[in-house]
Scaffold this active site. Structure first.
Site, PDB file in Angstrom:
ATOM      1  N   ASP A 191     -37.967 -36.958  26.020  1.00  7.90           N
ATOM      2  CA  ASP A 191     -37.978 -37.402  27.407  1.00  7.90           C
ATOM      3  C   ASP A 191     -36.513 -37.405  27.879  1.00  7.90           C
ATOM      4  OD1 ASP A 191     -38.865 -38.705  29.822  1.00  7.90           O
ATOM      5  OD2 ASP A 191     -38.046 -40.560  28.992  1.00  7.90           O
ATOM      6  N   LEU A 192     -36.305 -37.409  29.181  1.00  9.56           N
ATOM      7  CA  LEU A 192     -34.922 -37.373  29.692  1.00  9.56           C
ATOM      8  C   LEU A 192     -34.414 -38.758  30.124  1.00  9.56           C
ATOM      9  CD1 LEU A 192     -32.426 -35.711  30.727  1.00  9.56           C
ATOM     10  CD2 LEU A 192     -33.628 -35.587  32.918  1.00  9.56           C
ATOM     11  N   ASP A 193     -35.042 -39.270  31.211  1.00 10.00           N
ATOM     12  CA  ASP A 193     -34.560 -40.516  31.818  1.00 10.00           C
ATOM     13  C   ASP A 193     -34.772 -41.687  30.861  1.00 10.00           C
ATOM     14  OD1 ASP A 193     -33.885 -39.411  34.399  1.00 10.00           O
ATOM     15  OD2 ASP A 193     -36.021 -39.249  34.797  1.00 10.00           O
TER      16      ASP A 193
ATOM     17  N   SER B  51     -40.056 -33.889  30.495  1.00  8.61           N
ATOM     18  CA  SER B  51     -39.744 -34.956  31.454  1.00  8.61           C
ATOM     19  C   SER B  51     -40.614 -34.853  32.704  1.00  8.61           C
ATOM     20  CB  SER B  51     -38.270 -34.828  31.864  1.00  8.61           C
ATOM     21  OG  SER B  51     -37.997 -35.620  32.988  1.00  8.61           O
ATOM     22  N   ALA B  52     -40.857 -36.004  33.329  1.00 13.87           N
ATOM     23  CA  ALA B  52     -41.596 -36.020  34.597  1.00 13.87           C
ATOM     24  C   ALA B  52     -40.695 -35.673  35.774  1.00 13.87           C
ATOM     25  CB  ALA B  52     -42.193 -37.406  34.807  1.00 13.87           C
ATOM     26  N   SER B  53     -39.399 -35.661  35.535  1.00 11.91           N
ATOM     27  CA  SER B  53     -38.458 -35.530  36.651  1.00 11.91           C
ATOM     28  C   SER B  53     -38.336 -34.101  37.155  1.00 11.91           C
ATOM     29  CB  SER B  53     -37.071 -36.009  36.219  1.00 11.91           C
ATOM     30  OG  SER B  53     -36.139 -35.746  37.244  1.00 11.91           O
TER      31      SER B  53
ATOM     32  N   GLU C 194     -39.460 -41.264  23.539  1.00 13.75           N
ATOM     33  CA  GLU C 194     -39.833 -41.772  24.855  1.00 13.75           C
ATOM     34  C   GLU C 194     -39.372 -43.199  25.077  1.00 13.75           C
ATOM     35  OE1 GLU C 194     -41.109 -41.745  27.749  1.00 13.75           O
ATOM     36  OE2 GLU C 194     -41.847 -39.712  27.946  1.00 13.75           O
ATOM     37  N   ASP C 195     -39.013 -43.543  26.322  1.00 11.44           N
ATOM     38  CA  ASP C 195     -38.665 -44.936  26.640  1.00 11.44           C
ATOM     39  C   ASP C 195     -39.704 -45.593  27.534  1.00 11.44           C
ATOM     40  OD1 ASP C 195     -38.058 -43.443  28.984  1.00 11.44           O
ATOM     41  OD2 ASP C 195     -36.825 -45.115  29.687  1.00 11.44           O
TER      42      ASP C 195
ATOM     43  N   THR D 206     -30.425 -42.687  33.357  1.00  9.55           N
ATOM     44  CA  THR D 206     -30.802 -42.572  34.770  1.00  9.55           C
ATOM     45  C   THR D 206     -31.880 -43.579  35.156  1.00  9.55           C
ATOM     46  OG1 THR D 206     -32.021 -40.712  33.908  1.00  9.55           O
ATOM     47  CG2 THR D 206     -30.187 -40.199  35.369  1.00  9.55           C
TER      48      THR D 206
ATOM     49  N   LYS E 157     -41.660 -46.320  35.052  1.00 10.37           N
ATOM     50  CA  LYS E 157     -40.951 -45.438  34.123  1.00 10.37           C
ATOM     51  C   LYS E 157     -41.876 -44.340  33.612  1.00 10.37           C
ATOM     52  CE  LYS E 157     -37.365 -48.512  32.334  1.00 10.37           C
ATOM     53  NZ  LYS E 157     -36.918 -49.279  31.172  1.00 10.37           N
ATOM     54  N   GLY E 158     -41.384 -43.133  33.624  1.00  6.84           N
ATOM     55  CA  GLY E 158     -42.132 -42.010  33.053  1.00  6.84           C
ATOM     56  C   GLY E 158     -43.141 -41.381  33.983  1.00  6.84           C
TER      57      GLY E 158
ATOM     58  N   LYS F 172     -47.454 -37.784  33.249  1.00  4.68           N
ATOM     59  CA  LYS F 172     -47.682 -38.760  32.185  1.00  4.68           C
ATOM     60  C   LYS F 172     -48.383 -39.985  32.795  1.00  4.68           C
ATOM     61  CE  LYS F 172     -43.201 -37.486  30.164  1.00  4.68           C
ATOM     62  NZ  LYS F 172     -41.806 -37.898  29.913  1.00  4.68           N
TER      63      LYS F 172
ATOM     64  N   ARG G  14     -42.709 -39.156  40.791  1.00  8.08           N
ATOM     65  CA  ARG G  14     -42.162 -39.822  41.980  1.00  8.08           C
ATOM     66  C   ARG G  14     -43.291 -40.292  42.909  1.00  8.08           C
ATOM     67  NH1 ARG G  14     -38.481 -35.812  45.007  1.00  8.08           N
ATOM     68  NH2 ARG G  14     -37.853 -35.437  42.848  1.00  8.08           N
TER      69      ARG G  14
ATOM     70  N   ASN H  82     -35.757 -33.422  38.828  1.00  8.85           N
ATOM     71  CA  ASN H  82     -34.295 -33.272  38.827  1.00  8.85           C
ATOM     72  C   ASN H  82     -33.736 -32.997  37.436  1.00  8.85           C
ATOM     73  OD1 ASN H  82     -33.768 -33.947  41.683  1.00  8.85           O
ATOM     74  ND2 ASN H  82     -34.624 -35.939  41.124  1.00  8.85           N
TER      75      ASN H  82
HETATM   76  C1  BG6 Z   1     -39.235 -39.915  35.023  1.00 13.23           C
HETATM   77  C2  BG6 Z   1     -38.718 -41.294  35.338  1.00 13.23           C
HETATM   78  O1  BG6 Z   1     -38.503 -39.367  33.980  1.00 13.23           O
HETATM   79  O2  BG6 Z   1     -39.142 -39.078  36.164  1.00 13.23           O
HETATM   80  C3  BG6 Z   1     -39.448 -41.868  36.541  1.00 13.23           C
HETATM   81  O3  BG6 Z   1     -38.899 -42.150  34.234  1.00 13.23           O
HETATM   82  C4  BG6 Z   1     -39.331 -40.902  37.715  1.00 13.23           C
HETATM   83  O4  BG6 Z   1     -38.896 -43.121  36.870  1.00 13.23           O
HETATM   84  C5  BG6 Z   1     -39.848 -39.529  37.318  1.00 13.23           C
HETATM   85  O5  BG6 Z   1     -40.073 -41.366  38.822  1.00 13.23           O
HETATM   86  C6  BG6 Z   1     -39.706 -38.492  38.420  1.00 13.23           C
HETATM   87  O6  BG6 Z   1     -38.349 -38.235  38.621  1.00 13.23           O
HETATM   88  P1  BG6 Z   1     -37.750 -37.469  39.847  1.00 13.23           P
HETATM   89  O7  BG6 Z   1     -36.313 -37.231  39.445  1.00 13.23           O
HETATM   90  O8  BG6 Z   1     -38.507 -36.176  39.995  1.00 13.23           O
HETATM   91  O9  BG6 Z   1     -37.891 -38.339  41.045  1.00 13.23           O
HETATM   92 MG    MG Z   2     -38.022 -41.965  30.426  1.00 16.09          MG
END
Ligand code: BG6
Ligand code: MG
Length: 218
Positions: free
Chosen positions: A9-11, A114-116, A169-170, A17, A45-46, A145, A49, A118
């Site tokens: 996982d990233l964040d 990662s779910a992000s 994972e966190d 972050t 978390k995880g 997730k 958005r 970014n």
């Molecule tokens: C996850 C974070 O890694 O990414 C969440 O734990 C976040 O808190 C999700 O909402 C989505 O991230 P982003 O950067 O696309 O808004």
């Molecule tokens: Mg995370």
């Protein structure tokens, strides 16, 4: 087990972050008059958005029209990116570089899960983008997730069966996703919060030297 691979996982695992996500959601919650605690934040978390906003609105029992929600999501990301663009390698979490070096030395491949949306930008900012065999992120999945999709795609990128993959994972949602994918789950953070994980560590500096050797020899 002959060959294993790792999905990170990233964040909150590779970079801190999670604190920026919290600050921005907290600020938005204030403007919506929603009381938003650190305990509430664990639920965000995880998750994606879009899902994070749904959870936040549920916490406050607030209903908003679709276009307002879209505006909030845009603002959330704009504010978040203000923090991200200032990031550098100093914000890589303790133990990450050592762990990646160890995996490289042992020829254990690793990908990001990662779910992000970014994720590539953040990894670029901290100089780690080139190290991962593949990046699976919020842009490449349709189900967030705790659905296992992101990790199952990670296993495909590693050319491994899910049961040969270890997930770091966190987030509660992330541990649930890893378990649903039939992978080995490692909770990074509070053991009580992440009690569903197969293994628990407070942070990556605590991973014992023989952790991977023991899994391989099982
Ligand atoms: C996850 C974070 O890694 O990414 C969440 O734990 C976040 O808190 C999700 O909402 C989505 O991230 P982003 O950067 O696309 O808004
Ligand atoms: Mg995370």
């Amino acid at each position: 087990m002959n060959k294993i691979g790792v999905v990170f996982d990233l964040d909150g695992v590779i970079v801190d972050t999670a604190k920026y996500h919290f600050l921005v959601w907290k600020n938005l919650a204030n403007t919506l008059n929603i009381e938003f605690t650190e305990a509430h934040n664990e639920l965000l978390k995880g998750v994606s958005r879009v899902r994070s906003l749904e959870i936040l609105l549920n916490i406050g029992n607030v209903t908003l029209p679709e276009d307002t929600k879209q505006d909030i999501l845009i603002k959330k990301n704009e504010d978040y990116l203000e923090y991200i663009k200032e990031m550098n390698a100093d914000e890589i979490l303790p133990g990450v570089n050592k762990l990646l070096n160890e995996l490289d030395n042992k020829n254990i491949e690793y990908v990001l899960g990662s779910a992000s949306k970014n994720a590539p930008l953040i990894l670029k900012q901290v100089g780690l983008l080139h190290r991962f065999k593949a990046i699976v992120d919020g842009n490449s999945v349709s189900k967030a997730k705790p659905d296992p999709e992101v990790f199952l795609i990670g296993a495909e990128k590693l050319n491994l069966k899910p049961e040969c993959c270890i997930v770091f994972e966190d987030a509660i949602a992330g541990i649930e996703a890893a378990n649903a994918a039939n992978m080995m789950s490692v909770g990074v953070g509070d053991e009580e919060t992440l009690s569903e994980a197969n293994f628990n560590f407070n942070n990556l500096t605590e991973i014992p030297t023989h952790f991977f050797d023991e899994i391989i020899s099982e």
